[in-house]
Design a protein around this motif. Structure first.
Motif, PDB file in Angstrom:
ATOM      1  N   TYR A  59       0.835  -1.205   0.000  1.00 48.33           N
ATOM      2  CA  TYR A  59       0.000   0.000   0.000  1.00 48.33           C
ATOM      3  C   TYR A  59       0.865   1.248   0.000  1.00 48.33           C
ATOM      4  CZ  TYR A  59      -3.253  -3.543   1.806  1.00 48.33           C
ATOM      5  OH  TYR A  59      -3.984  -4.665   1.997  1.00 48.33           O
ATOM      6  N   ALA A  60       1.996   1.189   0.697  1.00 48.92           N
ATOM      7  CA  ALA A  60       2.911   2.338   0.739  1.00 48.92           C
ATOM      8  C   ALA A  60       3.468   2.638  -0.652  1.00 48.92           C
ATOM      9  CB  ALA A  60       4.045   2.081   1.730  1.00 48.92           C
ATOM     10  N   ASP A  61       3.771   1.592  -1.418  1.00 45.00           N
ATOM     11  CA  ASP A  61       4.272   1.795  -2.787  1.00 45.00           C
ATOM     12  C   ASP A  61       3.191   2.412  -3.668  1.00 45.00           C
ATOM     13  OD1 ASP A  61       6.688   0.726  -2.005  1.00 45.00           O
ATOM     14  OD2 ASP A  61       6.364  -1.215  -2.982  1.00 45.00           O
ATOM     15  N   ILE A  62       1.946   1.960  -3.490  1.00 46.41           N
ATOM     16  CA  ILE A  62       0.842   2.544  -4.261  1.00 46.41           C
ATOM     17  C   ILE A  62       0.728   4.030  -3.942  1.00 46.41           C
ATOM     18  CG2 ILE A  62      -1.660   2.576  -4.603  1.00 46.41           C
ATOM     19  CD1 ILE A  62      -1.608  -0.464  -3.875  1.00 46.41           C
ATOM     20  N   TYR A  63       0.753   4.366  -2.651  1.00 43.82           N
ATOM     21  CA  TYR A  63       0.652   5.773  -2.250  1.00 43.82           C
ATOM     22  C   TYR A  63       1.769   6.602  -2.892  1.00 43.82           C
ATOM     23  CZ  TYR A  63       0.725  10.049   0.426  1.00 43.82           C
ATOM     24  OH  TYR A  63       0.733  11.365   0.763  1.00 43.82           O
ATOM     25  N   ASP A  64       2.988   6.095  -2.860  1.00 42.78           N
ATOM     26  CA  ASP A  64       4.120   6.840  -3.427  1.00 42.78           C
ATOM     27  C   ASP A  64       3.926   7.110  -4.920  1.00 42.78           C
ATOM     28  OD1 ASP A  64       5.333   6.886  -0.935  1.00 42.78           O
ATOM     29  OD2 ASP A  64       6.715   5.228  -1.385  1.00 42.78           O
ATOM     30  N   VAL A  65       3.418   6.115  -5.648  1.00 47.55           N
ATOM     31  CA  VAL A  65       3.179   6.279  -7.085  1.00 47.55           C
ATOM     32  C   VAL A  65       2.066   7.299  -7.319  1.00 47.55           C
ATOM     33  CG1 VAL A  65       2.291   5.096  -9.148  1.00 47.55           C
ATOM     34  CG2 VAL A  65       4.066   4.017  -7.742  1.00 47.55           C
ATOM     35  N   VAL A  66       1.008   7.212  -6.546  1.00 44.77           N
ATOM     36  CA  VAL A  66      -0.114   8.155  -6.686  1.00 44.77           C
ATOM     37  C   VAL A  66       0.348   9.578  -6.380  1.00 44.77           C
ATOM     38  CG1 VAL A  66      -2.369   8.826  -5.755  1.00 44.77           C
ATOM     39  CG2 VAL A  66      -1.869   6.412  -6.224  1.00 44.77           C
ATOM     40  N   LYS A  67       1.088   9.748  -5.303  1.00 44.09           N
ATOM     41  CA  LYS A  67       1.571  11.083  -4.912  1.00 44.09           C
ATOM     42  C   LYS A  67       2.449  11.688  -6.009  1.00 44.09           C
ATOM     43  CE  LYS A  67       3.841  13.444  -1.009  1.00 44.09           C
ATOM     44  NZ  LYS A  67       4.602  14.407  -1.751  1.00 44.09           N
ATOM     45  N   ALA A  68       3.381  10.902  -6.527  1.00 44.68           N
ATOM     46  CA  ALA A  68       4.283  11.398  -7.571  1.00 44.68           C
ATOM     47  C   ALA A  68       3.497  11.780  -8.828  1.00 44.68           C
ATOM     48  CB  ALA A  68       5.341  10.353  -7.900  1.00 44.68           C
ATOM     49  N   ALA A  69       2.537  10.956  -9.216  1.00 48.51           N
ATOM     50  CA  ALA A  69       1.746  11.247 -10.419  1.00 48.51           C
ATOM     51  C   ALA A  69       0.853  12.467 -10.203  1.00 48.51           C
ATOM     52  CB  ALA A  69       0.908  10.033 -10.803  1.00 48.51           C
ATOM     53  N   PHE A  70       0.280  12.593  -9.007  1.00 43.23           N
ATOM     54  CA  PHE A  70      -0.572  13.735  -8.690  1.00 43.23           C
ATOM     55  C   PHE A  70       0.219  15.037  -8.751  1.00 43.23           C
ATOM     56  CE2 PHE A  70      -2.254  16.858  -5.749  1.00 43.23           C
ATOM     57  CZ  PHE A  70      -3.588  16.924  -6.117  1.00 43.23           C
ATOM     58  N   GLU A  71       1.445  15.011  -8.260  1.00 36.85           N
ATOM     59  CA  GLU A  71       2.262  16.220  -8.178  1.00 36.85           C
ATOM     60  C   GLU A  71       3.111  16.466  -9.420  1.00 36.85           C
ATOM     61  OE1 GLU A  71       4.471  15.557  -4.574  1.00 36.85           O
ATOM     62  OE2 GLU A  71       2.779  16.156  -3.300  1.00 36.85           O
ATOM     63  N   ASP A  72       3.103  15.534 -10.367  1.00 40.14           N
ATOM     64  CA  ASP A  72       3.983  15.565 -11.536  1.00 40.14           C
ATOM     65  C   ASP A  72       3.862  16.851 -12.347  1.00 40.14           C
ATOM     66  OD1 ASP A  72       5.779  14.555 -13.529  1.00 40.14           O
ATOM     67  OD2 ASP A  72       4.042  14.002 -14.735  1.00 40.14           O
ATOM     68  N   GLN A  73       2.650  17.249 -12.655  1.00 39.09           N
ATOM     69  CA  GLN A  73       2.453  18.470 -13.433  1.00 39.09           C
ATOM     70  C   GLN A  73       1.098  19.075 -13.113  1.00 39.09           C
ATOM     71  OE1 GLN A  73       2.047  17.830 -17.709  1.00 39.09           O
ATOM     72  NE2 GLN A  73       1.694  15.665 -17.340  1.00 39.09           N
ATOM     73  N   ARG A  74       1.019  20.384 -13.215  1.00 38.62           N
ATOM     74  CA  ARG A  74      -0.234  21.077 -12.967  1.00 38.62           C
ATOM     75  C   ARG A  74      -1.159  20.858 -14.147  1.00 38.62           C
ATOM     76  NH1 ARG A  74      -3.145  25.322 -14.271  1.00 38.62           N
ATOM     77  NH2 ARG A  74      -4.390  26.300 -12.664  1.00 38.62           N
ATOM     78  N   MET A  75      -2.406  20.518 -13.857  1.00 45.47           N
ATOM     79  CA  MET A  75      -3.389  20.295 -14.909  1.00 45.47           C
ATOM     80  C   MET A  75      -4.643  21.099 -14.589  1.00 45.47           C
ATOM     81  SD  MET A  75      -2.944  16.254 -15.596  1.00 45.47           S
ATOM     82  CE  MET A  75      -1.460  15.664 -16.401  1.00 45.47           C
ATOM     83  N   LYS A  76      -5.399  21.415 -15.620  1.00 39.33           N
ATOM     84  CA  LYS A  76      -6.623  22.191 -15.444  1.00 39.33           C
ATOM     85  C   LYS A  76      -7.778  21.323 -14.959  1.00 39.33           C
ATOM     86  CE  LYS A  76      -5.319  25.312 -19.152  1.00 39.33           C
ATOM     87  NZ  LYS A  76      -5.510  25.543 -20.571  1.00 39.33           N
ATOM     88  N   LEU A  77      -7.882  20.109 -15.492  1.00 40.77           N
ATOM     89  CA  LEU A  77      -9.058  19.285 -15.256  1.00 40.77           C
ATOM     90  C   LEU A  77      -8.771  18.111 -14.327  1.00 40.77           C
ATOM     91  CD1 LEU A  77     -10.521  19.109 -18.869  1.00 40.77           C
ATOM     92  CD2 LEU A  77     -11.032  20.755 -17.062  1.00 40.77           C
ATOM     93  N   LEU A  78      -9.731  17.832 -13.450  1.00 34.41           N
ATOM     94  CA  LEU A  78      -9.623  16.663 -12.570  1.00 34.41           C
ATOM     95  C   LEU A  78      -9.467  15.383 -13.388  1.00 34.41           C
ATOM     96  CD1 LEU A  78     -12.400  17.410  -9.917  1.00 34.41           C
ATOM     97  CD2 LEU A  78      -9.945  17.821  -9.727  1.00 34.41           C
ATOM     98  N   GLU A  79     -10.166  15.313 -14.505  1.00 38.82           N
ATOM     99  CA  GLU A  79     -10.100  14.128 -15.357  1.00 38.82           C
ATOM    100  C   GLU A  79      -8.670  13.844 -15.809  1.00 38.82           C
ATOM    101  OE1 GLU A  79     -14.219  15.983 -15.947  1.00 38.82           O
ATOM    102  OE2 GLU A  79     -12.171  16.692 -15.615  1.00 38.82           O
ATOM    103  N   ALA A  80      -7.943  14.879 -16.168  1.00 36.78           N
ATOM    104  CA  ALA A  80      -6.566  14.715 -16.633  1.00 36.78           C
ATOM    105  C   ALA A  80      -5.640  14.290 -15.489  1.00 36.78           C
ATOM    106  CB  ALA A  80      -6.068  16.013 -17.274  1.00 36.78           C
ATOM    107  N   VAL A  81      -5.852  14.854 -14.315  1.00 40.03           N
ATOM    108  CA  VAL A  81      -5.053  14.468 -13.149  1.00 40.03           C
ATOM    109  C   VAL A  81      -5.278  12.989 -12.844  1.00 40.03           C
ATOM    110  CG1 VAL A  81      -4.630  14.864 -10.697  1.00 40.03           C
ATOM    111  CG2 VAL A  81      -5.160  16.803 -12.181  1.00 40.03           C
ATOM    112  N   ALA A  82      -6.544  12.582 -12.818  1.00 37.79           N
ATOM    113  CA  ALA A  82      -6.873  11.184 -12.515  1.00 37.79           C
ATOM    114  C   ALA A  82      -6.298  10.236 -13.561  1.00 37.79           C
ATOM    115  CB  ALA A  82      -8.388  11.018 -12.414  1.00 37.79           C
ATOM    116  N   GLN A  83      -6.374  10.599 -14.833  1.00 37.05           N
ATOM    117  CA  GLN A  83      -5.823   9.747 -15.895  1.00 37.05           C
ATOM    118  C   GLN A  83      -4.315   9.595 -15.727  1.00 37.05           C
ATOM    119  OE1 GLN A  83      -7.631   8.048 -18.200  1.00 37.05           O
ATOM    120  NE2 GLN A  83      -5.747   7.077 -18.903  1.00 37.05           N
ATOM    121  N   ASN A  84      -3.636  10.666 -15.334  1.00 41.07           N
ATOM    122  CA  ASN A  84      -2.200  10.620 -15.091  1.00 41.07           C
ATOM    123  C   ASN A  84      -1.876   9.622 -13.977  1.00 41.07           C
ATOM    124  OD1 ASN A  84       0.387  11.661 -15.829  1.00 41.07           O
ATOM    125  ND2 ASN A  84       0.411  12.865 -13.951  1.00 41.07           N
TER     126      ASN A  84
END
Length: 126
Positions: A59-84
């Protein structure tokens, strides 16, 4: 093969992040809280039988991947953030066959007395 979104799953709820995603300039400048709920379809037979973390997904590895992808780049739409986030999960964890992600924005800049704005994506590995 099982139908998508059925069978064993790992569930993580209320993963909290602070981010700068959004359409408006204030969102990019000030940022706000976001919450992610995840369901990851994966066969949990081996970890259930062996009681050995090495046979499953941390679960810790999943969290780390999600956090990195969430913070990777600023996006306008929630849909794009979630897809990332979904793409990062599929790239990192071969055993994940599908993902359901809900991305919630409790302080969306719209006139709500209570509640939150949210989107949910259902994706299966291609």
């Amino acid at each position: 093969m099982a139908e998508p979104y059925t069978g064993d799953r790992i569930i993580l709820k209320d993963l909290g992040f602070y981010g700068y995603h959004g359409v408006f300039a204030e969102e990019a400048k000030l940022g706000q809280r976001f919450f992610i709920d995840l369901e990851l379809g994966t066969d949990l037979t081996a970890p259930a039988v062996t009681d050995d973390l090495a046979t499953g997904i941390s679960y810790a590895d999943i969290y780390d991947v999600v956090k990195a992808a969430f913070e990777d780049q600023r996006m306008k739409l929630l849909e794009a953030v979630a897809q990332n986030v979904v793409e990062a999960i599929f790239q990192r964890f071969d055993g994940v066959t599908w993902v359901v992600i809900r991305l919630r924005k409790p302080e969306a800049p719209i006139a709500m007395v209570r509640g939150e704005a949210a989107i949910e994506l259902h994706r299966k590995r291609q």
